[in-house]
Scaffold this motif. Structure first.
Motif: not given
Length: 68
Positions: A10-14, A16-19, A46-50, A54-57
Motif C-alpha cells: 500500500c502507498v497510502a493514496c487514500g 479506500c478511505v474515501k470510498y 475499497c477493493f474497487s477503488a484501489c 493492493i486490497i484483497k478480500m
C-alpha cells in the motif's frame, strides 16, 4: 462473509478511505492503510477503488485469514 485486507505494498493514496461507507479503513502515519475488520462488512467498495489492486478480500474464518 469477507473483509478487506490491505497488503504491505500500500502507498497510502487514500482512495479506500474515501470510498469506505463504514469508515473501517484508516491511513496510518501516511505510510499505509489498515482495515478494522470488526467494522468491515465486505462491501468491496475499497477493493474497487484501489488503483494498485493492493486490497484483497479475505474469507472470515478461512485458511487465508491467519496470513492476513
Amino acid at each position: 462473509m469477507q473483509y478487506a485486507f490491505v497488503s504491505k505494498d500500500c502507498v497510502a493514496c487514500g482512495n479506500c478511505v474515501k470510498y469506505c461507507p463504514l469508515k473501517a479503513i484508516e491511513v496510518y502515519a501516511g505510510i499505509a492503510a489498515k482495515v478494522d475488520k470488526s467494522k468491515c462488512v465486505g462491501c468491496k467498495k475499497c477493493f474497487s477503488a484501489c488503483p494498485g489492486g493492493i486490497i484483497k478480500m479475505i474469507e472470515r474464518g478461512g485458511e487465508n485469514e491467519e496470513m492476513a
